[in-house]
Scaffold this active site. Structure first.
Site, PDB file in Angstrom:
ATOM      1  N   CYS A  91       0.869  -1.173   0.000  1.00  0.00           N
ATOM      2  CA  CYS A  91       0.000   0.000   0.000  1.00  0.00           C
ATOM      3  C   CYS A  91       0.907   1.223   0.000  1.00  0.00           C
ATOM      4  O   CYS A  91       1.781   1.341   0.867  1.00  0.00           O
ATOM      5  CB  CYS A  91      -0.905  -0.026   1.236  1.00  0.00           C
ATOM      6  SG  CYS A  91      -1.841   1.495   1.514  1.00  0.00           S
ATOM      7  N   CYS A 116      -1.446   3.680  -6.369  1.00  0.00           N
ATOM      8  CA  CYS A 116      -2.235   3.004  -5.339  1.00  0.00           C
ATOM      9  C   CYS A 116      -2.412   1.574  -5.830  1.00  0.00           C
ATOM     10  O   CYS A 116      -2.629   1.365  -7.031  1.00  0.00           O
ATOM     11  CB  CYS A 116      -3.597   3.697  -5.174  1.00  0.00           C
ATOM     12  SG  CYS A 116      -4.804   2.757  -4.211  1.00  0.00           S
TER      13      CYS A 116
END
Length: 199
Positions: free
Chosen positions: A48, A162
């Protein structure tokens, strides 16, 4: 890494991380990595960008060399190198842009060659991806709203900053064809994990 066992921790209860405070992100990431460590993992990937932006240094300090922690940073470097126009868009969360990692990459690789990096954020995208609405009118409209301006500025590369955003590839290609080359860090992170395991 076909011979490795992969243990996947999906914190869907707290998605998306990108809208949370720095401290919330640190605490959630620390909890996840501790759980993986307790399971006996050899290495952890903080998959992440937002979590990596605020957690890597503290996690590496806590666990040391015996439990390597690999993080993500948006793939600005390869995008800048590949860009013919030297205009690159980076689609990421506000949290990722608040972190030091992405600013270091921009400073070290984009600025010295005069490349322009355009930051883009859209918090509505992750929930749409999570609910399987990537090709919905709402998602396509949001993408167009955010990406048309960078096309107008001459961007030829779009960094998917992302880990949810590679799922948008088909929608982006539908809207822009080959105008935008999509770049993400997935393959590079997998290769780095292989190197770390070999060492």
């Amino acid at each position: 890494l076909p011979n490795e066992e992969i243990l996947y921790y999906a914190d869907t209860a707290h998605v998306p991380y990108g809208a949370k405070t720095d401290e919330e992100i640190r605490q959630l990431t620390a909890h996840a990595i501790d759980w993986l460590y307790q399971q006996g993992c050899k290495v952890a990937i903080v998959a992440c960008n937002s979590a990596s932006a605020f957690s890597l240094d503290a996690l590496r300090q806590k666990y040391g060399a015996d439990f390597p922690i690999i993080g993500l940073v948006p793939a600005v470097k390869p995008a800048v190198i590949q860009s013919k126009s030297k205009v690159v868009g980076v689609l990421a969360t506000p949290a990722t842009f608040r972190g030091k990692l992405i600013h270091d990459v921009i400073q070290n690789f984009a600025e010295p060659i005069g490349a322009k990096v355009i930051p883009l954020t859209c918090l509505q995208l992750v929930p749409l991806i999570e609910s399987g609405k990537v090709m919905s009118d709402e998602c396509l409209s949001l993408l167009q709203h955010h990406l048309d301006p960078i096309i107008a500025e001459g961007a030829d590369q779009l960094v998917l900053g992302c880990t949810h955003y590679p799922f948008l590839a088909s929608a982006i290609h539908k809207l822009y064809g080959e105008k935008l080359h999509l770049v993400d860090s997935g393959i590079a992170v997998a290769r780095q994990c292989g190197r770390v395991l070999q060492q």
